[in-house]
Design an enzyme around this catalytic site. Structure first.
Site, mmCIF file in Angstrom:
data_model
loop_
_atom_site.group_PDB
_atom_site.id
_atom_site.type_symbol
_atom_site.label_atom_id
_atom_site.label_comp_id
_atom_site.label_asym_id
_atom_site.label_seq_id
_atom_site.Cartn_x
_atom_site.Cartn_y
_atom_site.Cartn_z
ATOM 1 N N ASP A 111 1.025 -1.215 -0.072
ATOM 2 C CA ASP A 111 -0.072 0.017 -0.106
ATOM 3 C C ASP A 111 0.854 1.224 -0.051
ATOM 4 O O ASP A 111 1.860 1.298 0.760
ATOM 5 C CB ASP A 111 -0.906 -0.025 1.213
ATOM 6 C CG ASP A 111 -2.252 0.287 0.808
ATOM 7 O OD1 ASP A 111 -2.301 1.280 0.197
ATOM 8 O OD2 ASP A 111 -3.237 -0.303 1.301
ATOM 9 N N ASP A 222 -3.087 4.579 -2.532
ATOM 10 C CA ASP A 222 -4.401 5.145 -1.777
ATOM 11 C C ASP A 222 -4.790 6.598 -2.017
ATOM 12 O O ASP A 222 -3.763 7.343 -2.070
ATOM 13 C CB ASP A 222 -3.848 5.176 -0.167
ATOM 14 C CG ASP A 222 -5.082 5.546 0.757
ATOM 15 O OD1 ASP A 222 -5.944 4.635 0.852
ATOM 16 O OD2 ASP A 222 -5.096 6.479 1.440
ATOM 17 N N GLU A 281 -6.083 3.824 -6.457
ATOM 18 C CA GLU A 281 -7.428 4.290 -5.768
ATOM 19 C C GLU A 281 -7.961 5.380 -6.071
ATOM 20 O O GLU A 281 -7.222 6.585 -5.700
ATOM 21 C CB GLU A 281 -7.413 3.759 -4.346
ATOM 22 C CG GLU A 281 -8.781 3.707 -3.480
ATOM 23 C CD GLU A 281 -8.644 4.194 -1.904
ATOM 24 O OE1 GLU A 281 -9.638 3.720 -1.287
ATOM 25 O OE2 GLU A 281 -7.644 4.784 -1.627
ATOM 26 N N HIS A 354 -11.142 -3.569 2.615
ATOM 27 C CA HIS A 354 -10.990 -3.096 4.334
ATOM 28 C C HIS A 354 -11.938 -1.772 4.393
ATOM 29 O O HIS A 354 -12.157 -1.519 5.463
ATOM 30 C CB HIS A 354 -9.685 -2.545 4.392
ATOM 31 C CG HIS A 354 -9.186 -1.567 3.624
ATOM 32 N ND1 HIS A 354 -8.743 -1.544 2.609
ATOM 33 C CD2 HIS A 354 -8.874 -0.334 4.257
ATOM 34 C CE1 HIS A 354 -8.324 -0.391 1.931
ATOM 35 N NE2 HIS A 354 -8.369 0.402 3.073
ATOM 36 N N ASP A 355 -12.375 -1.342 3.273
ATOM 37 C CA ASP A 355 -13.205 0.058 3.418
ATOM 38 C C ASP A 355 -14.654 -0.115 3.306
ATOM 39 O O ASP A 355 -15.466 0.682 3.126
ATOM 40 C CB ASP A 355 -12.548 0.987 2.532
ATOM 41 C CG ASP A 355 -11.612 1.687 3.216
ATOM 42 O OD1 ASP A 355 -11.220 1.931 4.551
ATOM 43 O OD2 ASP A 355 -10.782 2.152 2.423
#
Length: 591
Positions: A111, A222, A281, A354-355
């Site tokens: 990440d 991210d 993302e 995860h979100d």
């Protein structure tokens, strides 16, 4: 390092075939497997489960952040980009994990969180030390805003603009020591980096190269489309019932975003032996923008994460105002992305991460038909055009969690919203808890359910967040050797992607766009076609196909994948939550 090069320079991209037929598995490390009994997952826990991942058949493992962090946002607030947080292990553990993945033919994607750092990162510590510090301009600092000459607007001492944070509250934090505000789109402990400063960009690229030199195979970036901001920082519109303005039009897809990503490619990825993977993302990204970001001739990123389909069950995109999902809306959105990226670019495919809430609870039926709907969802997603992502536990059909009180939650987004909604917006505790339940992020962050033992085999200690009680019957130990399990079905779906070229490279045609129960599409190459049918309901469905749209005798086609026991049932009849994948040649019947 040179960072001031022409923005539109074209750089030859490496072959993309490998990731077009690949499947990525996301690990949220603190909830995956705990090796030392402290209740938090770690790298050695992941190492102990590599054979499980290899057996599943995935090609890439993406790790959510494991860097040194105060853990204000579970590691997305980084204080040292070049070290592993002690709660997860050491750099030596990460090296062993990387080597273990490579030995099994898998790749490691890290990440990359570079829209912001932690407020405890040395860069920010220096930046806030004085207004003339050399790193002051590494972040977005602004003096208090004065009242307008005509007496309107904010009063003296107010924040530089009215933007709200994604985690509730204002997006500006006042620093008493220097008398100025700093910008934080997320937590106040996550100050935004100023990418307008070439020194910031050079430092980020140097860090990225350091990781690639250590054997990492790429990055999931991210909120990467937040890094270019409108430098005027204007006020944003304020929606009814909101306390703060929406600044997203001024920091999503900003004026220099393509320039920055092309520069990143030149400074980090160009010329490196591959293959490597770059995933951006990008909240708010449109199809047309995604074509630009992922066109290989432009050399920006390989694929994007878009969010249109995971906003369809929310009123006006507000996750705390959930609504029932319409299948026709889902087909319209996903079909639009399939069509829009058909000629150039590439897409990521996902139900959860995860979100996001658990896929089977959100899009399927986590009660009577949990296993069938989990399998159906896998088949529908993975047979689209794009690279599929499996979020940990999805391959087991893990479900949402029931959290009884606000003290059961751990996510900063939830805790901040609850405080603001009950303190400033007049909502009761019960009202807020009911709104939080369906889509909160902690649904996906409960520990992976390895077996039916205490704490689901995740830890010998006390887990950082509660284990879902249904682990006594939903767990890996019960599924790995069961040929009819959700896990085994995922293996079949992944194998089909690996062995059937048209899944990666074939054309996509959406069928039955107005049907509220059946999801249907065709994947095709000149010599083969697959018809994919999924029943998104608990009732039987008869599928009627228009021969003008589907010029094939699908009723006699070969059944190559299904989630019910094989039987001589009509090919175009679907039982509750049934998936059918049919193969036929491409010859057109005589008319």
């Amino acid at each position: 390092m040179t960072v001031e090069q022409p923005a539109e320079e074209s750089v030859a991209a490496p072959a993309r075939d490998w990731f077009q037929s690949a499947v990525v598995y996301q690990i949220y490390p603190r909830s995956f497997a705990d090796s030392n009994g402290d209740g938090i997952g770690d790298l050695r826990g992941i190492i102990s489960r590599l054979d499980y991942l290899h057996r599943l058949g995935v090609d890439v493992v993406w790790l959510s952040p494991i860097y040194t962090s105060p853990q204000d946002d579970n590691g997305y607030d980084i204080s040292d980009y070049r070290n592993v947080d002690p709660i997860f292990g050491t750099l030596e553990d990460l090296r062993e994990l990387t080597d273990g993945l490579h030995a099994r033919g898998m790749k490691l994607v890290m990440d990359l969180v570079v829209n912001h750092t932690s407020d405890e990162h040395p860069w920010f510590v220096e930046s806030r030390s004085s207004t003339d510090n050399p790193k002051r301009d590494w972040y977005w600092w602004r003096p208090p805003r004065e009242a307008a000459a005509d007496g309107t607007g904010a009063g003296p001492g107010a924040a530089p603009n009215n933007w709200g944070s994604a985690f509730s509250g204002p997006a500006w934090e006042f620093d008493q020591a220097t008398g100025e505000y700093y910008l934080h789109i997320f937590s106040r402990k996550q100050p935004d980096l100023n990418w307008e400063n070439p020194q910031v960009r050079a430092a980020v690229y140097e860090m990225m190269n350091w990781w690639l030199d250590r054997g990492v195979d790429g990055f999931r970036m991210d909120v990467i489309n937040f890094i270019s901001k409108n430098t005027a920082l204007p006020d944003g519109p304020i929606a009814a019932g909101m306390l703060h303005g929406d600044g997203s039009p001024f920091y999503i897809g900003g004026p220099r975003i393509h320039e920055f990503l092309q520069e990143m490619h030149r400074e980090v990825f160009a010329g490196r032996p591959g293959p490597l993977l770059t995933v951006g993302e990008m909240p708010g990204v449109t199809v047309d923008e995604a074509v630009l970001f992922t066109d290989p001739e432009r050399a920006e990123v390989d694929m994007v994460f878009q969010f249109e389909h995971v906003a369809l069950d929310q009123e006006d995109g507000n996750k705390w105002r959930p609504k029932k999902l319409k299948l026709t809306d889902l087909k319209k959105t996903l079909g639009h992305w399939q069509t829009g990226l058909a000629e150039r670019g590439w897409n990521s495919l996902y139900w959860g991460n995860h979100d996001q809430a658990r896929a089977v609870s959100r899009f399927g039926d986590d009660g009577q038909y949990r296993e069938l709907s989990a399998k159906m969802l896998a088949g529908i997603l993975h047979l689209h055009r794009g690279t599929p992502y499996v979020y940990q536990g999805e391959e087991l059909g893990m479900t949402n969690m029931t959290f009884g009180t606000i003290s059961d939650y751990r996510d900063i987004e939830v805790l901040n919203h609850h405080r603001e909604a009950t303190t400033h917006l007049g909502h009761t505790d019960a009202e807020v808890l009911a709104a939080l339940a369906p889509l909160n992020r902690d649904n996906a962050r409960t520990p992976v359910q390895w077996d039916a033992s205490r704490h689901a085999g995740f830890t010998t200690g006390s887990p950082w967040i509660a284990v879902n009680p249904n682990a006594n019957h939903i767990n890996a130990a019960a599924q790995v050797e069961d040929p009819d399990s959700v896990y085994s079905f995922y293996r079949k779906v992944i194998e089909l992607r690996h062995t059937e070229p048209l899944v990666s490279h074939g054309d996509f045609t959406m069928l039955l766009p107005r049907d509220e129960h059946v999801y249907a599409f065709v994947r095709s190459l000149p010599d083969t076609r697959l018809l994919v049918l999924g029943n998104f309901s608990g009732q039987d469905q008869e599928v009627t196909l228009d021969d003008a749209d589907v010029p094939l005798a699908w009723g006699s086609a070969e059944l190559v994948l299904g989630n019910y026991p094989a039987e001589a049932a009509p090919r175009l009849h679907l039982r509750p939550w049934e998936l059918k994948v049919l193969r036929a040649g491409a010859a057109r019947p005589d008319r």
